[in-house]
Design an enzyme around this catalytic site. Sequence first.
Site: not given
Length: 673
Positions: A306, A356
């Site tokens: 992330d 991401e």
Amino acid sequence: MGRFSDFDSYLFHEGTNYEAYKKLGAHIVEENGVIGTNFAVWAPSAKYVALITAPTGWETEIPMERSNGGVWEKFLACVGSGDAYRYVIVGADGVKRYKSDPYSFRMELRPDNASIVFDLNSYEWGDSEYQSRRDNKFVVQRPMSTYEVHLGSWKRNWSANGFLNYRELADQLAEYVTYMGYTHVELMGICEYPFDGSWGYQVTGYFAPTSRYGDPNDFRYLVDKLHQSGVGVILDWVPAHFPKDSFCLEKFDGTPLYEPADPLRAEYPEWGTYAFDHGKPEVRSFLISSAFYWINEFHVDALRVDAVAAMIYASFSRAEWRPNMFGGNINLESRDFLCQLNHEVIEKTTGYLIAEDSSMEWGITSPTYDGGYGFMFKWSMGWMNDVLRYIGKDPIYRQHHHYEMTHCADYAFLENYILSISHDEVVHLKHSLAEKAPGSIMDRLGGLKTFYTYMYTFPGKKLLFMGQEFAMDREWSENREIDWYLCDEFGHRDVMESVRRLNYVYKTHPTLYSDSRNPTIFQWVNAKDYTRNIFAYIRRNPWTYDDAVLVVCNFSPMQYDGYTCGCPMGGKYKRIFSTYDTLPNGGGPRVPEEGPEICSYEGECDGYSHHIAYNLRPFESMILEFPKSKESFQLKQIQAEPAQEVQAKSVQEKPTTKKPATRKKRAALKKKN
């Protein structure tokens, strides 16, 4: 004698102890013939460190002994698996803090936050057959259709604490995902976290599966069950930042230990969290050990990393920021960490990492030896933003935004992309995917099926968030179960069956999932049919038309009788998918007359020597399989115009689709017969 040896210490302080979790934390061991638990915690600037445990009483502090490189250790025979504990740390600033174990394998269910001793060697795996087929070097050439899941709102238990156990979820999830045809599941919020509303992206337990759904062996059962069903498991993982809760990593020993000392780099004001200090070797050992832990101890196939852009850019979410030594805004320490992380995971485990990432950095999925970051895949945030803007427009205005769909092909081969419609796109007033488009409910559902067809046939791996497969018509919330009742409603069930069929077509046609960086696997047939909102293109093997498919997507509520589309060869094109297939009787009165095969005819169209003609229905998308032939065909390379020219012409050109010269002749022959 402590279990954290001089060699362990050397590797740890060098930033290369990738299995630090095997020595730090709480481990059940035998010492001098006595079985107990050895505790080890890194707190180099602490003045005093002690243990408090449930068996010895929370009021009794048991002092620990300082050993190698600032690591404090203690063996307790009276503490075993299932017992809770905390560290008491008097920091360099003289403040006494009560801390959870950074390397804890299990933690109490929030709002409690004590660590719990757990024996990692207490589970027998049953996924050996699946494990034998794992090879992270070839995943780019394999199909990947991912179902993103938040376990706490996928299914709920309306008794107890509201959550199903990992084991209960395992059987239901494996059955459903297998039925739908997904190849992977991506799990949100598994690493322990205190606040439900963070969805697991503010982590306090980098080695602890959340206790919301059970203990670590229960989570192992979930992974095991999915693997035995042939489904891969991806885990969301957050090495960018951590929350400011006083019981976790924040000023762990009274100094900025895990976070940077530099105030201009220490925090992410937007999220109210601390950044990790990726330049510190011990922090690298901690984080890379966490990655190894989930892959080795829980058999996770991949980690979705992330907030990669937040790590790359020193200016991310900061009004004031510290430039690097060259005056730029790249965080060089974080860049080096990401390269080291990816290299070591690929070389020393069976797993891989997915970024991401919304940055503009080159080479996110290029190998580290070639100057890249080394991720296996990257979420295509550009594609996601472009296509969602397009489908959010009324069809009458989409002609002015045609370029947003076509120019996606201009950058489709720069990285190994995953086309993702994730939880972030259907929450916080962004509307559900079914609500983004205007029009009647049936128009929106029909348009959604066409969008999914475009998504599944466009270059890149696939990811859909739970509920989108049956067109959930309200935003997702972590506090409630997704609306399963919609699966029994006519239009929503139709969308669900379309996604299921698309998964099957995708997995059984290598031309759709062999996403090499060779642009010849994708070929526009007509990228400028903007007035009718139609896109036509070919997916094929880079060198031949074997296993090739022709895709036509109609994003308009209009029916186009006698629609013609160019094609490179003669023969019968087999209809292997239509968005009308799952409707009763093919969608009512507009049943296609052509049947499962559509014949092609000679006659120039869209720059090709042949064409097909059929009635294209409202919001219909169709996938046609090329004729099977032993003949050798001259491959025709169509040089697409630059995207800027397509955009400039899109407001003045007429569609390039032409009526074939032989149409009258065919009509006469049909009448005669």
